[in-house]
Design a protein around this motif. Structure first.
Motif, PDB file in Angstrom:
ATOM      1  N   ILE A 304       0.898  -1.533   0.205  1.00 16.23           N
ATOM      2  CA  ILE A 304       0.101  -0.178   0.508  1.00 16.23           C
ATOM      3  C   ILE A 304       0.985   1.065   0.577  1.00 16.23           C
ATOM      4  O   ILE A 304       1.528   1.623   1.292  1.00 16.23           O
ATOM      5  CB  ILE A 304      -0.733   0.003   0.876  1.00 16.23           C
ATOM      6  N   ASP A 305       0.586   2.251  -0.885  1.00 16.65           N
ATOM      7  CA  ASP A 305       1.696   3.658  -0.578  1.00 16.65           C
ATOM      8  C   ASP A 305       1.464   4.182   0.710  1.00 16.65           C
ATOM      9  O   ASP A 305       0.232   4.216   1.142  1.00 16.65           O
ATOM     10  CB  ASP A 305       0.466   4.834  -1.821  1.00 16.65           C
ATOM     11  N   PRO A 306       2.097   3.908   1.081  1.00 18.77           N
ATOM     12  CA  PRO A 306       2.683   4.797   2.643  1.00 18.77           C
ATOM     13  C   PRO A 306       2.086   6.436   1.844  1.00 18.77           C
ATOM     14  O   PRO A 306       1.899   6.803   3.746  1.00 18.77           O
ATOM     15  CB  PRO A 306       3.981   4.663   2.271  1.00 18.77           C
ATOM     16  N   ASP A 307       2.394   7.088   1.133  1.00 17.32           N
ATOM     17  CA  ASP A 307       1.877   8.302   0.942  1.00 17.32           C
ATOM     18  C   ASP A 307       0.475   8.737   0.145  1.00 17.32           C
ATOM     19  O   ASP A 307       0.336   9.587   0.205  1.00 17.32           O
ATOM     20  CB  ASP A 307       2.289   9.290   0.069  1.00 17.32           C
ATOM     21  N   ALA A 308      -0.418   7.812   0.368  1.00 13.85           N
ATOM     22  CA  ALA A 308      -1.770   7.990  -0.668  1.00 13.85           C
ATOM     23  C   ALA A 308      -2.543   8.228   1.141  1.00 13.85           C
ATOM     24  O   ALA A 308      -2.715   7.702   2.197  1.00 13.85           O
ATOM     25  CB  ALA A 308      -1.886   6.152  -0.447  1.00 13.85           C
ATOM     26  N   THR A 326       4.780   0.466  20.875  1.00 16.61           N
ATOM     27  CA  THR A 326       5.944  -0.358  19.909  1.00 16.61           C
ATOM     28  C   THR A 326       5.747   0.060  18.487  1.00 16.61           C
ATOM     29  O   THR A 326       6.656   0.955  18.325  1.00 16.61           O
ATOM     30  CB  THR A 326       6.178  -1.854  20.873  1.00 16.61           C
ATOM     31  N   ALA A 327       4.579   0.369  17.997  1.00 22.00           N
ATOM     32  CA  ALA A 327       4.589  -0.181  16.531  1.00 22.00           C
ATOM     33  C   ALA A 327       4.544   2.017  16.169  1.00 22.00           C
ATOM     34  O   ALA A 327       4.395   1.870  14.912  1.00 22.00           O
ATOM     35  CB  ALA A 327       3.668  -0.916  15.939  1.00 22.00           C
ATOM     36  N   GLU A 328       4.196   2.304  17.411  1.00 23.49           N
ATOM     37  CA  GLU A 328       3.564   3.501  17.515  1.00 23.49           C
ATOM     38  C   GLU A 328       2.285   4.367  16.498  1.00 23.49           C
ATOM     39  O   GLU A 328       2.684   4.676  15.178  1.00 23.49           O
ATOM     40  CB  GLU A 328       4.805   4.138  16.931  1.00 23.49           C
ATOM     41  N   ALA A 329       1.064   3.205  16.416  1.00 21.21           N
ATOM     42  CA  ALA A 329       0.216   3.634  15.157  1.00 21.21           C
ATOM     43  C   ALA A 329      -1.107   2.389  15.896  1.00 21.21           C
ATOM     44  O   ALA A 329      -0.792   1.345  17.119  1.00 21.21           O
ATOM     45  CB  ALA A 329       0.295   2.973  14.064  1.00 21.21           C
ATOM     46  N   PHE A 330      -2.468   2.582  15.684  1.00 22.66           N
ATOM     47  CA  PHE A 330      -2.951   1.442  16.000  1.00 22.66           C
ATOM     48  C   PHE A 330      -2.620   0.260  14.818  1.00 22.66           C
ATOM     49  O   PHE A 330      -2.662   0.501  14.000  1.00 22.66           O
ATOM     50  CB  PHE A 330      -4.195   2.147  15.548  1.00 22.66           C
ATOM     51  N   VAL A 331      -3.014  -0.523  15.576  1.00 27.12           N
ATOM     52  CA  VAL A 331      -3.039  -2.124  14.945  1.00 27.12           C
ATOM     53  C   VAL A 331      -4.475  -2.708  14.762  1.00 27.12           C
ATOM     54  O   VAL A 331      -5.072  -2.591  15.816  1.00 27.12           O
ATOM     55  CB  VAL A 331      -2.302  -3.154  15.222  1.00 27.12           C
ATOM     56  N   VAL A 332      -5.331  -2.914  13.580  1.00 29.72           N
ATOM     57  CA  VAL A 332      -5.919  -2.733  13.063  1.00 29.72           C
ATOM     58  C   VAL A 332      -6.603  -4.483  12.696  1.00 29.72           C
ATOM     59  O   VAL A 332      -5.943  -4.874  11.372  1.00 29.72           O
ATOM     60  CB  VAL A 332      -7.000  -2.016  12.236  1.00 29.72           C
ATOM     61  N   ALA A 333      -7.506  -4.694  13.900  1.00 28.89           N
ATOM     62  CA  ALA A 333      -7.762  -6.185  12.939  1.00 28.89           C
ATOM     63  C   ALA A 333      -8.732  -6.645  11.575  1.00 28.89           C
ATOM     64  O   ALA A 333      -9.575  -5.707  11.760  1.00 28.89           O
ATOM     65  CB  ALA A 333      -8.790  -7.109  14.615  1.00 28.89           C
ATOM     66  N   PRO A 345      -2.802   7.804  13.119  1.00 28.55           N
ATOM     67  CA  PRO A 345      -3.041   9.033  12.837  1.00 28.55           C
ATOM     68  C   PRO A 345      -1.945  10.034  12.768  1.00 28.55           C
ATOM     69  O   PRO A 345      -2.446  11.059  12.174  1.00 28.55           O
ATOM     70  CB  PRO A 345      -3.721   8.605  14.406  1.00 28.55           C
ATOM     71  N   ALA A 346      -0.874  10.051  12.733  1.00 31.67           N
ATOM     72  CA  ALA A 346       0.072  11.721  12.892  1.00 31.67           C
ATOM     73  C   ALA A 346       0.663  11.345  11.821  1.00 31.67           C
ATOM     74  O   ALA A 346      -0.157  12.952  10.642  1.00 31.67           O
ATOM     75  CB  ALA A 346       0.639  11.188  13.783  1.00 31.67           C
ATOM     76  N   SER A 347       0.135  10.591  10.718  1.00 31.71           N
ATOM     77  CA  SER A 347       0.590  10.335   9.201  1.00 31.71           C
ATOM     78  C   SER A 347      -0.232  10.379   8.553  1.00 31.71           C
ATOM     79  O   SER A 347      -0.414  10.704   7.092  1.00 31.71           O
ATOM     80  CB  SER A 347       1.715  10.278   8.784  1.00 31.71           C
ATOM     81  N   GLY A 348      -1.396   9.218   9.006  1.00 32.65           N
ATOM     82  CA  GLY A 348      -2.535   9.232   7.831  1.00 32.65           C
ATOM     83  C   GLY A 348      -2.026   7.924   7.615  1.00 32.65           C
ATOM     84  O   GLY A 348      -2.647   7.328   7.061  1.00 32.65           O
TER      85      GLY A 348
END
Length: 644
Positions: A304-308, A326-333, A345-348
């Motif tokens: 997935i394009d990280p800048d999308a 640890t990942a500094e992100a939400f992990v989604v099931a 959420p910071a970068s989207g």
């Protein structure tokens, strides 16, 4: 006109009972004159739930000539409970007749091999198509129109209402609630006394804040009808929301929302600003994530394009989420693709975090692991992520060592193994678990949904025990911290009782052994030696295979245990494969993925510029048994999209 091979009469519909018919049993004589879609489903299966939603506009458009009949053929023991099936019919707003097929008699009569399978029957009672998996609606529209034209001309099409009779529903303050989180003190409703909780009121397509007594609704986001609308709380709309998570403090100060919602059937992540109730879209374009045609050819759907823009990325039934320090992100099931995603959420940025997309139980490094409809997440104090992997009835853990992310299984054996048994990893069994929480002592509480129980896994001793039972499909668990002077309690979302209940955490857990089970689905009997796999695919009317870059079809084959296949495993172009089988392995599960890419265009012609292209894909997990009998199967036909 529909081109047919020799006509095959549809077998009678046999089962235990009918739902949504006003108590009447249906036979083919009752359905004569209608185009009928038999939808073989189980209410545990995320792909089956996708198909229910795909069929709704088709049923509405052709309401006077088309009848859908759901054939519920259960995978899990709990799904054979008639009360559980009735609750599922209500929960998913199923507006067509449903045949209860607990012994899989009708399933076997129609040689179904996967959930979901669709069988199309014409107005004269003859089978015209077998379709496996999801994503067939466009082809079904063309097929229904062709059949309607043909049988209108023959005088065999009867217009008018069908046999559906709605059932009365019994609900409470909540309707089939899904997940629960605590509201931080500074974000609670004005005037709230004591702790409050956000709950996804899934059956009413909304999020509510409950008071400390769990019986009074303080605030509401969304309405009682499904939809997709951003904006103020009262006008916003969701569609069967599930997971919830609070944004970390340092991010709430920067961003304009406080809570992230897994808006499951909208295939989106939504944000809620609690101060004024505003709802926004954070990620997801509303289109269910499938492999595109390029992914079908390259076999790499996970980039997935990280800048999308995250709102342009396709998701698939996000079911739960948790903030990972640890990942500094939400992990989604991401239940619909059998993976874990991350959302920063910071970068989207939205990325595949773990899982290949194959459905099953396979440990290892994150990008090689397999999951199966993961539906619950929790983070431990050491950063470990615990995962309720529902279709494998497994408790999985995701661990971090530097930049390396690995997946391990604590409890669980595979797609077709389940039960209600306490003990160590090898012997313990769960049944379609949906929720998970970390207890104060570091052990893990599990909402063991189809066993109607709350279980406890102790990582230190490697033992599974039982904390509570006789619950009505518990779907989530949350530890309620009552301060240093009081023992914590466990909040349990009891989905089919439409409530959240408080339970003590017993010091001495129960020990239960009601046995280990496997799915009732009978194994396919193989002669042994070699096995030819053939996946049938016929492009819908108005489409042709997209052969501009070579063969647009692919089979991917593997097995559990891996040494069952001596030769022929892996991914390769084409829809036919010959496997050499290990004579020393008699019981196994074949994992087969078939893909075909087709674009709008007429057979024999060129594909027009900018034509819409479609990927057809189905995963099969097929239990097999090698008998050595020459009369048993040496070839296996799997319908990706077969039209007679």
């Amino acid at each position: 006109m529909v081109d047919r091979a020799p006509r095959v009469r549809a077998s009678e519909l046999t089962g235990r009972a009918w739902l949504n018919t006003g108590g009447q049993s249906l036979s083919w004589s009752d359905l004569r004159g209608k185009i009928v879609i038999l939808d073989f489903w189980s209410f545990c299966c995320i792909n089956c739930l996708h198909v229910l939603d795909e069929l709704r506009p088709l049923e509405e458009e052709f309401s006077d000539i088309l009848v859908t009949v759901g054939v519920h053929s259960p995978k899990f023991e709990h799904e054979a409970d008639p009360d559980a099936l009735a609750a599922a019919v209500d929960r998913y707003d199923i507006a067509h007749p449903v045949l209860d097929d607990p012994e899989l008699k009708t399933w076997q009569d129609y040689t179904a091999r996967a959930w979901p399978t669709l069988v199309v029957v014409d107005p004269e009672g003859y089978i015209v198509a077998h379709l496996s998996g999801e994503g067939h609606v466009q082809g079904l529209v063309s097929l229904v129109r062709e059949l309607a034209e043909e049988h209108e001309a023959k005088g065999t099409l009867h217009r008018g209402s069908g046999p559906y009779v709605p059932r009365p529903k019994a609900e409470g303050i909540l309707s089939f609630p899904g997940k629960i989180i605590a509201v931080p003190e500074t974000l609670r409703a004005d005037g709230a006394e004591g702790p409050t909780y956000l709950v996804t009121d899934t059956g009413r397509h909304r999020i509510v804040e409950l008071d400390s007594g769990l019986e009074r609704v303080l605030r509401v986001w969304g309405g009682t009808s499904k939809g997709y609308v951003d904006g103020p709380a009262e006008s916003a709309r969701f569609n069967e929301p599930q997971g919830l998570a609070v944004l970390p403090d340092h991010l709430r100060e920067r961003l304009d929302y406080d809570v992230v919602v897994a808006d499951t059937v909208n295939h989106r992540l939504r944000g809620i600003r609690l101060a004024d109730g505003a709802v926004s879209t954070l990620a997801g374009n509303g289109v269910q994530r499938l492999l595109d045609a390029e992914g079908a050819r390259t076999g790499d759907p996970n980039v997935i394009d990280p800048d999308a823009d995250p709102r342009t990325v396709s998701l698939s039934s996000p079911w739960d989420l948790v903030w990972s320090e640890t990942a500094e992100a939400f992990v989604v099931a991401m239940a619909g693709t059998h993976q874990l995603f991350s959302f920063d959420p910071a970068s989207g940025a939205v990325q595949v975090f773990a899982g290949t997309g194959a459905e099953g139980l396979q440990d290892g490094v994150a990008d090689e692991a397999w999951f199966a409809q993961s539906s619950g997440l929790a983070q431990a104090s050491d950063g470990t992520l615990w995962v309720a992997d529902s279709e494998t009835s497994a408790l999985r853990r995701v661990t971090f060592q530097g930049d390396a992310v690995s997946v391990e299984t604590a409890v669980g054996q595979g797609l077709f193994d389940f039960g209600f048994r306490d003990g160590g990893s090898e012997d313990a069994r769960l049944q379609h678990c949906l929720g998970v929480a970390v207890l104060p002592d570091g052990s893990i509480a599990l909402a063991d949904t189809y066993n109607g129980a709350v279980r406890r896994w102790d990582p230190a001793s490697g033992e599974l025990t039982t904390l509570a039972r006789d619950l009505a499909e518990p779907s989530d668990v949350l530890v309620e911290d009552r301060g240093p002077e009081a023992e914590p309690l466990l909040l349990v979302v009891e989905t089919n009782a439409h409530q959240v209940v408080r339970l003590p955490i017993p010091r001495e857990a129960q020990r239960v052994d009601e046995g280990a089970s496997q799915t009732q689905r009978p194994p396919s009997l193989l002669a042994g030696g070699t096995l030819e796999i053939v996946s049938r695919f016929s492009a819908p009317t108005g489409q042709k295979l997209d052969d501009r870059w070579g063969d647009p079809t692919q089979l991917k084959v593997s097995s559990t245990p891996p040494d069952f296949i001596l030769d022929g495993e892996g991914a390769a172009q084409g829809l036919t494969r010959t496997l050499k089988l290990n004579p020393e392995v008699t019981d196994a599960v074949l994992h087969v993925t078939a893909r075909a890419a087709a674009c709008d265009g007429e057979p024999g012609g060129e594909i027009p510029d900018h034509a819409a292209c479609h990927l057809y894909q189905q995963d099969w997990g097929i239990p097999v048994k090698v008998t050595g009998e020459e009369t048993d199967e040496r070839s296996m036909v799997l319908d990706l999209r077969g039209v007679n």
